[in-house]
Design an enzyme around this catalytic site. Structure first.
Site, PDB file in Angstrom:
ATOM      1  NE  ARG A  93      -3.188   2.520   2.954  1.00 57.58           N
ATOM      2  CZ  ARG A  93      -2.983   3.453   3.800  1.00 57.58           C
ATOM      3  NH1 ARG A  93      -2.055   3.415   4.614  1.00 57.58           N
ATOM      4  NH2 ARG A  93      -3.804   4.589   3.937  1.00 57.58           N
ATOM      5  CG  HIS A 137      -0.702   8.833   3.288  1.00 55.58           C
ATOM      6  ND1 HIS A 137      -0.955   7.741   3.670  1.00 55.58           N
ATOM      7  CD2 HIS A 137      -0.283   9.700   4.351  1.00 55.58           C
ATOM      8  CE1 HIS A 137      -0.835   7.488   4.840  1.00 55.58           C
ATOM      9  NE2 HIS A 137      -0.262   8.477   5.540  1.00 55.58           N
ATOM     10  CD  GLU A 182      -4.544   7.896   9.629  1.00 51.95           C
ATOM     11  OE1 GLU A 182      -4.137   8.831   9.820  1.00 51.95           O
ATOM     12  OE2 GLU A 182      -4.124   6.653   9.949  1.00 51.95           O
ATOM     13  CG  ASN A 311      -4.718   3.666   8.670  1.00 51.78           C
ATOM     14  OD1 ASN A 311      -4.707   2.497   7.890  1.00 51.78           O
ATOM     15  ND2 ASN A 311      -4.514   4.714   8.235  1.00 51.78           N
ATOM     16  CE1 TYR A 313      -0.012   3.141  13.592  1.00 55.07           C
ATOM     17  CE2 TYR A 313      -1.668   4.287  12.720  1.00 55.07           C
ATOM     18  CZ  TYR A 313      -0.635   3.685  12.614  1.00 55.07           C
ATOM     19  OH  TYR A 313       0.248   3.526  11.428  1.00 55.07           O
ATOM     20  CD  GLU A 377      -1.210   3.932   8.031  1.00 56.34           C
ATOM     21  OE1 GLU A 377      -1.346   4.724   9.226  1.00 56.34           O
ATOM     22  OE2 GLU A 377      -1.582   4.685   7.133  1.00 56.34           O
TER      23      GLU A 377
END
Ligand code: FCB
Length: 470
Positions: A93, A137, A182, A311, A313, A377
């Site tokens: 990606r 991005h 995002e 994604n 985290y 991610e």
């Protein structure tokens, strides 16, 4: 260390849970983004993006770091693709730099810029790796920011034009396309908090940016769908966490609702249900903010997608009360305060909470069914200590990935349709406002020599992929 050497398989599954629930055909990937790795910012016709500008604002980026050279991937691309092949990943990606392909953000394509991605796609396919394109991005052409940036509607139309330039060139070989990475970060970090480019601090502008980012996604999705030469998988990547109340008080429940509203539902509701969440609209209205929605926008934004990139985290507990017992902040808005769980943290100071990934994936599967997800991610920065050869025995990062892959397997067992896991990131790279200091790579980059050295986590990832693929 020789990246092809076999590391004795580390069976972390006993510690983190079984992986048998991952579906067959599960995709194993690595992810990067253009500005974070490419360098060559003034080559072959590329013009500045908002990040080139932001990096030069004193104090904006730790250490005054800039992306001018980054990982020099623009010149070392074949070497990096060979590295991925050696690590046994099946999907890469990457993102396309808008100001490389369409300098200034308008007009015709720049042939030299497109040619780089053309070569990259061919190199990947030649090495048996599936290319997965992210169109945006965060590197908006500076000229478009000068014209108002994402808070301005016109930017959405500019994005759709740019998307088509890339799609026309690569869709004969690229199956999977994500429009935005995002949008929460683009809108909030870029226009509300000023922590990311373009560094503005205007909450109302950030909410306008949200709508125009989503509109950009929808317009591009519709146009790519119409232009597709064959089967394609179109989607978007969102960063999401979990938002739970710290206690069972009404104030904490309201804080969690607000965080979830602005962080997750403000995106997923229009994308998947064709409407903005009523409670968020009401909260915004109380602050005198109205989203700039025009007739027909929500039908465009909710255009069907084939894959949702997730994604992840971290996940938070929320309190509606600040340290001093106040329930409204200085601006008169209700307090929404993240409360630590007391878990171990990464070098970003982010709590390590793998269960949050299971919870998030099962929640999205339940509340927004009908679209397969891929974890586009997941990863962690730690303070790496290389040995004399540059090798990093990163047990911490290895354990992080092992625990999060196991968390995906649990979500699959619980019925979530999750079809892949991409490690963030292939390489140590330019970590935005943190500069080069925070290293997320499973491969170490020595920025003086540009030598790449797979860390233990990379070798573990390779062995895990091979083992699970059988
Ligand atoms: C995500 C970004 C990615 C990287 C990681 C750590 O929010 O998409 O570029 O910075 O965080």
């Amino acid at each position: 260390m020789d990246p092809t050497a076999t590391l004795s398989p580390v069976d972390d599954s006993s510690r983190h849970g079984p992986l048998d629930d991952l579906p067959t055909g599960f995709r194993w990937g690595v992810a990067t983004s253009a500005y974070q790795i490419e360098g060559a910012v003034a080559e072959d016709g590329r013009t500045p993006s908002i990040w080139d500008t932001f990096c030069r604002v004193p104090g904006a980026v730790a250490g005054g770091d800039i992306g001018d050279a980054a990982c020099d991937h623009y010149h070392r691309m074949p070497e990096d693709v060979a590295l991925m092949r050696d690590l046994a990943v099946d999907t890469y990606r990457f993102s396309v730099a808008w100001p490389r392909v369409q300098p200034g953000g308008r007009g015709p394509a720049n042939p030299a810029g497109l040619a780089f991605y053309d070569r990259l796609v061919d190199e990947l396919l030649g090495n048996g790796i599936d290319p997965w394109v992210t169109l945006y991005h965060w590197d908006l052409p500076q000229e478009l920011e000068d014209a108002g940036g994402w808070p301005v509607r016109e930017t959405a139309y500019r994005f759709a034009d740019y998307a088509l330039l890339v799609f026309d060139r690569l869709s004969d070989r690229v199956r999977t396309w994500t429009t935005l990475n995002e949008p929460w970060c683009s809108a909030m970090l870029g226009y509300a908090y000023g922590a990311h480019a373009p560094g503005r601090r205007d909450f109302a502008a950030s909410m306008h940016a949200v709508h125009h980012l989503l509109l950009a996604h929808g317009l591009a999705t519709q146009r790519m769908r119409a232009a597709a030469p064959g089967p394609v998988d179109l989607g978007i990547t969102l960063n999401m966490g979990t938002a739970e109340p710290a206690t069972d008080s009404d104030l904490d429940a309201a804080a969690a609702r607000r965080s979830d509203g602005l962080g997750t539902r403000l995106y997923l509701d229009p994308l998947r249900r064709g409407r903005y969440p009523a409670d968020v609209l009401a909260d915004l209205e109380r602050r005198g903010i109205r989203l700039p929605v025009e007739p027909g926008d929500l039908e465009i934004i909710s255009a069907p997608i084939d894959v949702l990139g997730v994604n992840y985290y971290m996940g938070h507990l929320f309190s509606g009360v600040d340290e001093d017992g106040r329930t409204v902040d200085a601006a008169g808005n209700p307090v929404v305060r993240a409360i630590p769980r007391g878990l171990p943290r990464t070098a970003m100071d982010w709590e390590i909470f793998p269960q949050g990934l299971t919870d998030l994936l099962t929640r999205v599967a339940r509340d927004y069914p009908g679209v397969p997800m891929v974890v586009t991610e997941s990863g962690a920065a730690f303070d790496d200590a290389p040995d004399a050869t540059g090798y990093v025995a990163d047990e911490d990062r290895t354990a992080y990935h092992a625990a999060h892959i196991a968390a995906v397997a649990r979500a699959c067992r619980d019925g979530a349709d999750v079809r892949g896991y991409f490690a963030w990131s292939l390489l140590d790279n330019f970590e935005w406002a943190y500069g080069y200091d925070k290293r997320f790579g499973i491969v170490r980059v020595d920025y003086d020599t540009q030598v790449r050295t797979p860390k233990r986590s990379a070798l573990w990832y390779r062995d895990t992929i091979r083992r699970l693929r059988g």
